[in-house]
Design an enzyme around this catalytic site. Structure first.
Site, PDB file in Angstrom:
ATOM      1  N   GLY A 175       0.820  -1.217   0.000  1.00 54.61           N
ATOM      2  CA  GLY A 175       0.000   0.000   0.000  1.00 54.61           C
ATOM      3  C   GLY A 175       0.849   1.260   0.000  1.00 54.61           C
ATOM      4  O   GLY A 175       0.428   2.304   0.474  1.00 54.61           O
ATOM      5  N   GLY A 193       1.628   2.839  -2.600  1.00 55.22           N
ATOM      6  CA  GLY A 193       1.191   3.748  -3.662  1.00 55.22           C
ATOM      7  C   GLY A 193       1.895   3.580  -4.979  1.00 55.22           C
ATOM      8  O   GLY A 193       2.269   4.566  -5.615  1.00 55.22           O
ATOM      9  N   SER A 194       2.101   2.340  -5.428  1.00 56.39           N
ATOM     10  CA  SER A 194       2.818   2.157  -6.688  1.00 56.39           C
ATOM     11  C   SER A 194       2.039   2.724  -7.873  1.00 56.39           C
ATOM     12  O   SER A 194       2.631   3.193  -8.828  1.00 56.39           O
ATOM     13  CB  SER A 194       3.146   0.692  -6.917  1.00 56.39           C
ATOM     14  N   SER A 195       0.700   2.716  -7.804  1.00 60.04           N
ATOM     15  CA  SER A 195      -0.054   3.221  -8.963  1.00 60.04           C
ATOM     16  C   SER A 195       0.114   4.729  -9.122  1.00 60.04           C
ATOM     17  O   SER A 195       0.257   5.217 -10.244  1.00 60.04           O
ATOM     18  CB  SER A 195      -1.539   2.852  -8.891  1.00 60.04           C
ATOM     19  N   ALA A 237       2.715   6.468  -8.072  1.00 58.82           N
ATOM     20  CA  ALA A 237       4.116   6.718  -8.451  1.00 58.82           C
ATOM     21  C   ALA A 237       4.333   6.408  -9.937  1.00 58.82           C
ATOM     22  O   ALA A 237       5.007   7.164 -10.646  1.00 58.82           O
ATOM     23  CB  ALA A 237       5.061   5.887  -7.581  1.00 58.82           C
ATOM     24  N   ASP A 272      -1.344  10.782  -2.480  1.00 58.93           N
ATOM     25  CA  ASP A 272      -0.247   9.913  -2.924  1.00 58.93           C
ATOM     26  C   ASP A 272       0.455  10.492  -4.154  1.00 58.93           C
ATOM     27  O   ASP A 272       1.673  10.354  -4.305  1.00 58.93           O
ATOM     28  CB  ASP A 272      -0.754   8.485  -3.190  1.00 58.93           C
TER      29      ASP A 272
END
Ligand code: MEV
Length: 325
Positions: free
Chosen positions: A110, A112-114, A116, A157
């Protein structure tokens, strides 16, 4: 300067205070972590977009530019493709691309790869097509992408991925205030459970609908905590900050978004001497954070592990999006 090949990286994030309440117009505080997503974008001939994302098991995925916006995207690459779709439409671009992604961290935590990956993508496209995009415009484009893909989100994010550091943030980027802080002595524990943000956001929305007054009061109390935490952070007042983390956790429990695991890891951390502990993010699983004086860090890490948590070693307050080469 126009480039035909760009490597961009952006950091993941950790929510410190104000989750959920931020979706209702209240502020939150988020910090960028030193685990990053890397995206290499190359302008190529033709009109196909090819993506390799080995960590997501995406091997040579290909789509025609003319199909962008007209088909369902595979879930692993939907942020990348939506970012291209939105950018190409906005700037009336048609071009072939070759994209390679790599991540320091698992999308499980969680972090926040999306967001980033979206920030990396838009930043890289702006370089490749020589379009001046300042941080606020980068934020706005990425926020649109994220909302189109997942429907909900405050954008905190994305702000962390763009600016880095530690940020006081109001939904949609209404306020984005980088905070001047020196150090953040936090320990992060992963519960081992992947949480679904959208489900948890909907759960709180339902609760708000049925108990507007009570939940509204909880959001108002969280708002006060965030304002006090901002001051405590800037003054390096860890005793106060720890107290505020505990108070925020209690209110998140009242919102019914904590979990047995998050409860037991936060309690274990406090018993081992943490100045405060709370869940971080949507709740339901993912990570918790504990504020730890140096002398207590080892004990707190051990207590979290003994309670079934996995320690994630990250640094905080790190650099935002950057061109690597
Ligand atoms: C999720 O990490 C935090 C939420 O406040 C959602 C958001 O702000 O986008 C629940």
């Amino acid at each position: 300067m126009k480039k035909s090949n760009v490597l961009v990286s952006a950091p993941g994030k950790l929510m410190l205070f104000g989750e959920h309440a931020v979706l209702y117009g209240n502020p939150c505080i988020v910090t960028a972590v030193d685990q990053r997503v890397y995206v290499n974008v190359e302008k190529v001939g033709g009109e196909s977009i090819k993506i390799n994302a080995p960590e997501l098991k995406i091997d040579n995925y290909s789509i025609k530019v003319s199909d962008l916006g007209g088909v369902d995207y595979p879930k692993e690459v939907k942020f990348v493709l939506k970012a291209i779709e939105v950018f190409f439409k906005k700037y009336k671009i048609v071009s072939g691309l070759k994209i390679d992604t790599k991540s320091d961290f698992s999308s499980l935590f969680g972090f926040g790869s999306s967001s980033a990956v979206t920030v990396c993508m838009v930043k890289a496209l702006s370089k490749i097509f020589d379009i001046e995009v300042d941080n606020k415009s980068l934020f706005d484009i990425c926020f649109k992408v994220v909302l189109e893909v997942q429907g909900v989100g405050s954008g905190f994010d994305i702000a962390a991925a763009v600016w880095g550091g530690t940020i006081y943030f109001v939904r949609g980027g209404k306020v984005i205030k980088p905070l001047k802080i020196s150090r953040l002595p936090l320990v992060v524990g992963y519960t081992g459970i992947k949480a679904d943000t959208t489900t948890l956001v909907q759960k709180v929305a339902k609760l708000y609908k049925s108990h507007e007054k009570k939940i509204g009061e909880i959001f108002a109390s969280i708002r006060v905590i965030v304002e006090k935490a901002k001051i405590a952070l800037e003054n390096t007042d860890y005793l106060k900050l720890g107290e505020l983390m505990d108070e925020n956790q209690k209110l998140l429990e009242d919102l019914s978004i904590s979990s047995i695991e998050l409860g037991s890891l936060t309690k274990a951390a406090r018993r081992a001497g943490a100045l405060g502990a709370k869940l971080s993010g949507a709740g339901g699983g993912d990570c918790m954070v504990a504020l730890a004086n140096k002398s207590k860090t080892a004990k707190i890490r051990e207590a979290i592990e003994k309670s079934g948590g996995v320690i994630i070693d990250v640094k905080f307050n790190t650099e935002g999006v950057r061109i690597e080469k």
